[in-house]
Enzyme design. Sequence first.
Site, PDB file in Angstrom:
ATOM      1  CG  ASP A  69      -1.737   1.197   1.424  1.00 28.64           C
ATOM      2  OD1 ASP A  69      -1.554   2.171   0.652  1.00 28.64           O
ATOM      3  OD2 ASP A  69      -2.589   1.203   2.327  1.00 28.64           O
ATOM      4  CB  VAL A  70       1.848   3.773  -2.573  1.00 27.93           C
ATOM      5  CG1 VAL A  70       2.336   2.824  -3.643  1.00 27.93           C
ATOM      6  CG2 VAL A  70       0.472   4.342  -2.906  1.00 27.93           C
ATOM      7  CG  ASN A  96       0.516   4.608 -12.484  1.00 26.72           C
ATOM      8  OD1 ASN A  96       0.030   5.396 -13.300  1.00 26.72           O
ATOM      9  ND2 ASN A  96      -0.051   3.452 -12.176  1.00 26.72           N
ATOM     10  CE1 TYR A 169      -7.437  11.048  -9.597  1.00 21.03           C
ATOM     11  CE2 TYR A 169      -7.790  12.992 -10.958  1.00 21.03           C
ATOM     12  CZ  TYR A 169      -7.253  11.732 -10.783  1.00 21.03           C
ATOM     13  OH  TYR A 169      -6.515  11.154 -11.805  1.00 21.03           O
ATOM     14  CE  LYS A 173      -3.738  12.043  -9.924  1.00 20.46           C
ATOM     15  NZ  LYS A 173      -2.697  11.005  -9.882  1.00 20.46           N
TER      16      LYS A 173
END
Length: 271
Positions: A69-70, A96, A169, A173
């Site tokens: 899990d990043v 990614n 989101y 980003k």
Amino acid sequence: MPYDPVRPLRGQKALVTGGSSGIGEGIARAFAAAGAAVGVNYHSHPEAAERIVTEIRSSGGEALALKADVANEVEVQAMFAVLLETFGRIDILIANSGIQKDASFPEMSQDQWRRVLDVNLTGQFLCAREAVRRFLTQGIDPSVSRAAGKIICMSSVHEVIPWAGHVNYAASKGGVMMMMKSLAQETAEHGIRVNGIAPGAIRTPINQEAWEMPEAERRLLELIPYGRGGEPEDVANAAVWLASDNADYVVGTTLFIDGGMTLYPGFRDNG
Ligand code: NAD
């Protein structure tokens, strides 16, 4: 090493987070074809990662499935330890992994906000930090690459296009973009190249609904001057170039791969 146009990543070791589907899968396959050994990180689908690894190996490439899990520091560090033990070094990180948890702003729960920021932004921080630590120890080996290491942060056109109903989101980003640029500024003097890729609408599991419903697809295509949806290969081909020595002077920039989505298509008919 002289630039090899057929296998521009020959001899390099890469890690692709979220490599078991969509854009990450496309990049893992393209990197292997370009000569890199690839760590295929997955979160919850070992069978998908193992299938990609098996296919890469059966075509003569080198690959390894890596669970993590990043957003979890301990798991990220363990993943890097296994990759380094197996490959001996790391030259390229493709950060990614990403998720969406959509809600109108008044309805958005703190959990929806936090999990998207945790995976999309903190996940990239944790992976990039491990990669940078290793790049600094390794230094530049001209027989491998002109750079000590390369990081590509997977962003989105929503690093610049606001997105109602997806505030978590878009915020993640936008954060990725400034993390990428600040990190690039801090590490360039050590021969580390950090860049971003901002895809537009690429056909992957993350946006399946948008492509499956004809009305949603029609509305999406109106936002793309080039007139077609993107495929994972469109992003993967660019990622191979950006990670290769052919892009050696490219530092701290975002490469938009979006069929023109960021060109304010609403102004095509004179606004
Ligand atoms: P996808 O859902 O196929 O890929 C996301 C990957 O992230 C999956 O493999 C998933 O397992 C992995 N992941 C999710 N949570 C994780 C975690 N906690 N730890 C490790 N891995 C985790 O969708 P995709 O479109 O291929 O998305 C890849 C990246 O591209 C994302 O960062 C996404 O934001 C970005 N992106 C996609 C598009 C698009 O149109 N598809 C556009 C712009 C940006």
